[in-house]
Design an enzyme around this catalytic site. Sequence first.
Site, PDB file in Angstrom:
ATOM      1  N   HIS A 158       0.883  -1.177   0.000  1.00 56.32           N
ATOM      2  CA  HIS A 158       0.000   0.000   0.000  1.00 56.32           C
ATOM      3  C   HIS A 158       0.907   1.210   0.000  1.00 56.32           C
ATOM      4  O   HIS A 158       1.695   1.410   0.925  1.00 56.32           O
ATOM      5  CB  HIS A 158      -0.904   0.003   1.230  1.00 56.32           C
ATOM      6  CG  HIS A 158      -1.853   1.161   1.234  1.00 56.32           C
ATOM      7  ND1 HIS A 158      -3.173   1.041   0.869  1.00 56.32           N
ATOM      8  CD2 HIS A 158      -1.672   2.468   1.529  1.00 56.32           C
ATOM      9  CE1 HIS A 158      -3.759   2.223   0.953  1.00 56.32           C
ATOM     10  NE2 HIS A 158      -2.872   3.103   1.352  1.00 56.32           N
ATOM     11  N   CYS A 159       0.844   1.984  -1.058  1.00 54.78           N
ATOM     12  CA  CYS A 159       1.758   3.112  -1.201  1.00 54.78           C
ATOM     13  C   CYS A 159       1.069   4.403  -0.752  1.00 54.78           C
ATOM     14  O   CYS A 159       0.126   4.855  -1.397  1.00 54.78           O
ATOM     15  CB  CYS A 159       2.192   3.242  -2.659  1.00 54.78           C
ATOM     16  SG  CYS A 159       3.454   4.499  -2.913  1.00 54.78           S
ATOM     17  N   PRO A 160       1.516   5.018   0.343  1.00 60.09           N
ATOM     18  CA  PRO A 160       0.864   6.258   0.780  1.00 60.09           C
ATOM     19  C   PRO A 160       1.121   7.422  -0.160  1.00 60.09           C
ATOM     20  O   PRO A 160       0.282   8.307  -0.289  1.00 60.09           O
ATOM     21  CB  PRO A 160       1.475   6.511   2.157  1.00 60.09           C
ATOM     22  CG  PRO A 160       2.720   5.721   2.197  1.00 60.09           C
ATOM     23  CD  PRO A 160       2.569   4.600   1.255  1.00 60.09           C
ATOM     24  N   GLY A 201      -1.395   6.933  -2.665  1.00 59.43           N
ATOM     25  CA  GLY A 201      -2.731   6.962  -2.087  1.00 59.43           C
ATOM     26  C   GLY A 201      -3.582   5.780  -2.464  1.00 59.43           C
ATOM     27  O   GLY A 201      -4.796   5.871  -2.531  1.00 59.43           O
TER      28      GLY A 201
END
Lengths: 142, 462
Positions: free
Chosen positions: B187-189, B192
Amino acid sequence: MATHSLQDMRQQASVAAKVFIQRDYTNGTVCHFQTKFPSELESRINKQQFEETVRTLNNLYAEAEKLGSQSYIEGCLACLTAYIIFLCMETHYEKVLKKIAKYIQEQNEKIYAPQGLLLTDPIERGLRVIEVTIFEERSLTR
Amino acid sequence: MKNCEYQQIDPRALSVSPSSVQNHTEKKVQRLRRKWEVFPGKNRFFCDGRIILARQSGILPVTLGLIVVTCGLFFAFDCPFLVTHLTVFIPVIGGVLSLFVVTSLLRTSFTDPGILPRATPDEAADIEKQIDNSGSSTYRPPPRTKEILINQQVVKLKYCFTCKMFRPPRTSHCSLCDNCVERFDHHCPWVGNCVGKRNYRFFYSFIISLSFLTSFIFGCVVTHITLRSQDGKSLIQAIQESPASVVELVICFFSIWSILGLSGFHTYLVASNLTTNEDIKGSWSSKRCTEESGNPYSYNNIMTNCCVTLCGPMPPSLIDRRGFLPLVAASPATETELPPFPVKNDTNMCTKSTKDVLERLVRSLDSRGRCPPGAPKTTPVAVEISAAATPPAERSPPTGCSRQHAGRHTAAAPCPPFARGRERRDSFQSSNPAFRLASPSPSLSRTFILGEAPDVGFIPPP
């Protein structure tokens, strides 16, 4: 006047059971369903017929996910156009999915519905299962 | 049978005043919702379901802002000097790279990463039945696993308690998005969104093009300052003349290390057909596995692995965001208020569509059909009510669910960058009330969208 509610409709052709044909992962993550014939369908449908349906579906999914020159060209072209091309055209996979939907509809109309069965397109179950709904053998007229 | 059902409602509706008929039908129209509105995961949807984002997309504006600001400063302050002193291709290359970066970033953020829809209750019950029949008293039984053979290697499939199914291989449940994602990478912040099967290639092209962009800007800015300081001025003077270049230098310097490192890491992952998740967990590392086993998904050929991951066929979205939920049959008592919309599962839709198929067969064999065949659609009011349910039946009885309609319906406000081609082919219908009554079945589905579009607005980003 008599109201026909959804419940009444269900009574006319009520669901006796549901059988789920699971995915077969022995060849990796490609979409392939188990061809084992479920015992609940023994009374309703011919084993060869069912296995033929599942085998055809498996072949269609294999065609959709095939790593051939067409998919590579499509992928490279998409990469070069910054993937904008995916917004404009239908991918090969989607074209095959339409073919699959048509095939399932045709199979339902010709073979499964007369036996009181219904195949659900796996895409509506997230390509996890082929759902076979078994309807009770009961006259549809009250 | 659906025809029958909704014909019953018709006389009641006609017996009241026209305005309440309008209200009644409007209420009916309002109830037709798309599947994204009842999506169980923690995602946000825009453009009527076309765009999907994780609920927490906090850093995406920062990422976009950094890229836009850096590129803006570059074009405004460095390019004029470099064009006169070097070549006009510098802003051209910079422009192409920036466009690539921004497009890839937006595609990564707004694409469904490969979310698996949750199991239907029937499916979950079937799985439960297969696992244990003992009727355990504990609320959460011990973790369930299933071992399968993939390419002659034993792989454990875990049971997902949230999605109520055994996760397919390489699938993982993202706790931030509360979804099972196929070929889950991470999950790449910054982006997003989760990175999974469907958007990994966009993510990879984003980081590669961003590496090129940051390196290019860094090189150009260094060249710019060097050229300025060569004209007999000192370095400090050169910097004072072009302070924006320092800002760009700082941003690029700090980004380059992380971006280049990430690109290198993901190039390794692509070449060995691994995911970040698998690499971090060491699922296929040599320490854990015996000599014979390794990554069962790898083709043992770098080129093949790369081609499969990046140029393979684009899988479809499995969650059908823009499909319609089945309409609830309203009872007289609930006419005055909007009933709470139940989350109808697909089983009911398929059941209904089966009834159509069976009905048709029965009707064709034996003309004692309970309902008069055909056209309640000719009755204007009943048209709108029945059309919601009948399009699935009319167009594809066995599939029933509105999967096939996802591409055919137009929203009142199509989102230009992401509107699919086939939707654009549908003509945009004006919200003329007369249209509702005039048109027969093909346009019926559009009527509902017009009716519901005001309710389904954009969800304003926070």
